[in-house]
Every structure is written in structure tokens, then in C-alpha cells.
Design an enzyme around this catalytic site. Structure first.
Site, PDB file in Angstrom:
ATOM      1  N   GLY A  35       7.659  16.418   3.156  1.00  0.00           N
ATOM      2  CA  GLY A  35       7.445  17.858   3.300  1.00  0.00           C
ATOM      3  C   GLY A  35       7.382  18.319   4.738  1.00  0.00           C
ATOM      4  O   GLY A  35       7.762  17.595   5.661  1.00  0.00           O
ATOM      5  N   SER A  55      11.595  16.402  13.747  1.00  0.00           N
ATOM      6  CA  SER A  55      10.589  15.615  13.041  1.00  0.00           C
ATOM      7  C   SER A  55       9.426  16.534  12.698  1.00  0.00           C
ATOM      8  O   SER A  55       9.073  17.423  13.483  1.00  0.00           O
ATOM      9  CB  SER A  55      10.091  14.485  13.940  1.00  0.00           C
ATOM     10  OG  SER A  55       8.883  13.936  13.417  1.00  0.00           O
ATOM     11  N   GLY A  90      16.550  18.766   9.701  1.00  0.00           N
ATOM     12  CA  GLY A  90      16.922  17.379   9.426  1.00  0.00           C
ATOM     13  C   GLY A  90      16.905  17.119   7.931  1.00  0.00           C
ATOM     14  O   GLY A  90      17.858  16.583   7.352  1.00  0.00           O
ATOM     15  N   HIS A  91      15.813  17.531   7.272  1.00  0.00           N
ATOM     16  CA  HIS A  91      15.721  17.379   5.814  1.00  0.00           C
ATOM     17  C   HIS A  91      16.834  18.181   5.121  1.00  0.00           C
ATOM     18  O   HIS A  91      17.444  17.710   4.170  1.00  0.00           O
ATOM     19  CB  HIS A  91      14.367  17.893   5.304  1.00  0.00           C
ATOM     20  CG  HIS A  91      13.179  17.161   5.838  1.00  0.00           C
ATOM     21  ND1 HIS A  91      12.253  17.759   6.657  1.00  0.00           N
ATOM     22  CD2 HIS A  91      12.747  15.877   5.659  1.00  0.00           C
ATOM     23  CE1 HIS A  91      11.291  16.884   6.957  1.00  0.00           C
ATOM     24  NE2 HIS A  91      11.573  15.734   6.378  1.00  0.00           N
ATOM     25  N   LEU A 120       9.251  20.759   5.879  1.00  0.00           N
ATOM     26  CA  LEU A 120      10.697  20.550   6.020  1.00  0.00           C
ATOM     27  C   LEU A 120      11.274  21.218   7.258  1.00  0.00           C
ATOM     28  O   LEU A 120      10.792  22.248   7.713  1.00  0.00           O
ATOM     29  CB  LEU A 120      11.397  21.090   4.766  1.00  0.00           C
ATOM     30  CG  LEU A 120      10.927  20.457   3.448  1.00  0.00           C
ATOM     31  CD1 LEU A 120      11.673  21.076   2.273  1.00  0.00           C
ATOM     32  CD2 LEU A 120      11.117  18.945   3.465  1.00  0.00           C
ATOM     33  N   GLY A 179      17.795   9.722   6.040  1.00  0.00           N
ATOM     34  CA  GLY A 179      18.230  10.131   7.371  1.00  0.00           C
ATOM     35  C   GLY A 179      18.399   8.950   8.312  1.00  0.00           C
ATOM     36  O   GLY A 179      17.597   8.010   8.311  1.00  0.00           O
TER      37      GLY A 179
END
Ligand code: AMP
Length: 276
Positions: A22, A183, A27-28, A24, A145
């Protein structure tokens, strides 16, 4: 979730899965877009949001790990996610709070070095929770990822070794404009630390230049990178390694080798990696 997945599978719907903790970011969402392309417009894309306690050690940031489900839901809806799986600790680890949970999944080779050496019980937690999530969501394809290169390698190995009937896909690292890998932990950084944090990417670029001819000696390059990092007032190098991208075995730093590093910026531990 299991009932829903049974229905999808009866209807022959393909399921794409993106496990996350979570909070988010892009990247997610890059992984979500990849999952969508893999399962097609009629497939179902599932994102799990679960801050998995067994992959944190007692001294790590479990309780202060950033959480914002409302914002995550909005981002998922905008990205075309079909379902969010948001379990609680009682569902994922029945009995654990009372000391009555006892089954774990352990990968014994790829998980030994780097993150596994720095965080002793980390990968046991990761492989356990991902195996459980695979059993619950039963995806056709799961997307991870490249940001967490070792993790992706460990998951791929677990998937093969335990015959999980699914494909593991690894999607590229998404970065901020100045090169910092996105991140959830970047929110811990003060504005001054945020500036210093670009030293991870700069170290990778330094190594790239150093190996662009006929390669470099690992020990010399490690020393130069340690020096570059020490120029940042609050930065402390945890490790830097050069290795074969598939086997993760140590490799001389040259083109085609993978480089990974972990650096504390103040109290925040950041990781990054790239192919040289
Ligand atoms: P996390 O929520 O940090 O556990 O990450 C969930 C998934 O997103 C993992 O497969 C990560 O490797 C991936 N991920 C995290 N940050 C990035 C990034 N900057 N670019 C691409 N994937 C990422």
C-alpha cells in the site's frame, strides 16, 4: 476473495495480481498497467494491500509504515484495478498474535545475501506471505517490480520450486525526475535527506561509467562508491554488490552485471539496483 476468484475461474477469466504494502505510487501503478496488458481488457486485475508483519524485524518500521487506504482506493480506481484485497492480520496469520501460527515458506539460496544478510528474517516473511497470497488470489500472472531485484528472483524461484501454476513478470523501476527510485519509504525523508537520497542513483551511474571500458575491480569500485556516499552528511552505506542478474552469484563489475545497494539516509534505509 477466494469465492470471487472461484467465480472468475469458472467463467474462464484471466487474473493478474500485484501484491503491495500500500501507500501506492507510480511504481506500483506501473505494475498495475503491466498486469492489465498481460490479462487483457476482459481479465481481472487484483491489487493486494497488506503490510506484512513477518517480513519486518522487531527493530524495523512496521508500526510507522505509511498507510492511506482512502488514497490507495482512488489511485486503484483511476488505474482500472478491478479488486483490492485488503486482509487483516487475523486472516493472514490466524493465531499468530497468541503465538499459535507455525507454517512458513523458506527459500534457501537466493535469499541468503544482500537483503537477506542485512535483514535476517525478511525473506522468510516475504516468501510466506506471497505463497499465501498466491493461494488466495490464484492468479494466472503476478507482477513484481525490478526495484526489489533480489525479491523478484526469490519469488520466481519459489514459484518454480513449489509448482505454483502462474507466471511471474518483473516490471521496470519507476523513478522520480531526479532519478530517485519511487518508494513508499521516501515519505520518511526530510527535504535535506531527500536531496541526499539521489546518491543511490548517482552511485549506479558512477559504476556504469567505471565499467564502460573493460570493467573494474569490485573492491576498488566498492571503495569509490563508499567514498561517494560518505560525502552526504547523513548517508551510510549498508552494502553494495555486483552479481549475475539471474543467479545472484557475485560477478565482476562489468557490463551486464547487476549492481544493488542499500543506504541509510538518516534513519531511512533505501535500496536501488540497475543493470550495468
Ligand atoms: P511494496 O509496496 O514496496 O512492497 O512494493 C510492492 C511491489 O511494487 C513490489 O513488487 C515492488 O518491487 C514494486 N515496486 C516498489 N517500488 C517500485 C518502483 N519504484 N518501480 C517499480 N516497482 C516498484
Amino acid at each position: 476473495m477466494q469465492r470471487q476468484v472461484r467465480r472468475w475461474r469458472r467463467e474462464g477469466v484471466r487474473v493478474g495480481f500485484v501484491p503491495t504494502m500500500g501507500y501506492l505510487h507510480d511504481g506500483h501503478l506501473g505494475l498495475v498497467r503491466r498486469a492489465r496488458r498481460l490479462v487483457g481488457p476482459n481479465g481481472q486485475v487484483v491489487v493486494s494491500i497488506y503490510v506484512n508483519p513477518t517480513q519486518f524485524s522487531a527493530t524495523e518500521d512496521l508500526s510507522k509504515y505509511p498507510r492511506d487506504l482512502t488514497r490507495d482506493k482512488t489511485l486503484c480506481a483511476a488505474a482500472g484495478v478491478d479488486a483490492i484485497f485488503f486482509p487483516d492480520d487475523k486472516q493472514m496469520y490466524p493465531g499468530r498474535a497468541e503465538g499459535d501460527y507455525s507454517t512458513y515458506v523458506v527459500e534457501e539460496r537466493l535469499s541468503q545475501g544482500m537483503e537477506g544478510a542485512a535483514r535476517r528474517t525478511h525473506f522468510r516473511g516475504v516468501t510466506t506471505v506471497v505463497a499465501k497470497l498466491f493461494n488466495i488470489v490464484q492468479p494466472d500472472v503476478a507482477v513484481f517490480g525490478a526495484k526489489d531485484w533480489q525479491q523478484a528472483a526469490v519469488i520466481r524461484r519459489m514459484t518454480t520450486d513449489l509448482n505454483f501454476p502462474l507466471r511471474v513478470v518483473v516490471a521496470p523501476t519507476q523513478r522520480e525526475r531526479d532519478g530517485l527510485a519511487m518508494s513508499s519509504r521516501n515519505v520518511y525523508l526530510s527535504s535535506d535527506e531527500r536531496r541526499q537520497a539521489t546518491v543511490l542513483r548517482r552511485s549506479i551511474q558512477f559504476a556504469r561509467r567505471a565499467v564502460s571500458g573493460k570493467g573494474a575491480s569490485a573492491s576498488r569500485l566498492k571503495m569509490q562508491i563508499a567514498r561517494l556516499i560518505s560525502l552526504e552528511p547523513t548517508a551510510r552505506l549498508d552494502y553494495v554488490e555486483f552479481f549475475d542478474p539471474d543467479t545472484l552469484l557475485p560477478m565482476a563489475p562489468r557490463r551486464g552485471a547487476q549492481m544493488a545497494l542499500a543506504v541509510f539516509i538518516g534513519k531511512t534505509r533505501l535500496i536501488d539496483n540497475e543493470r550495468l
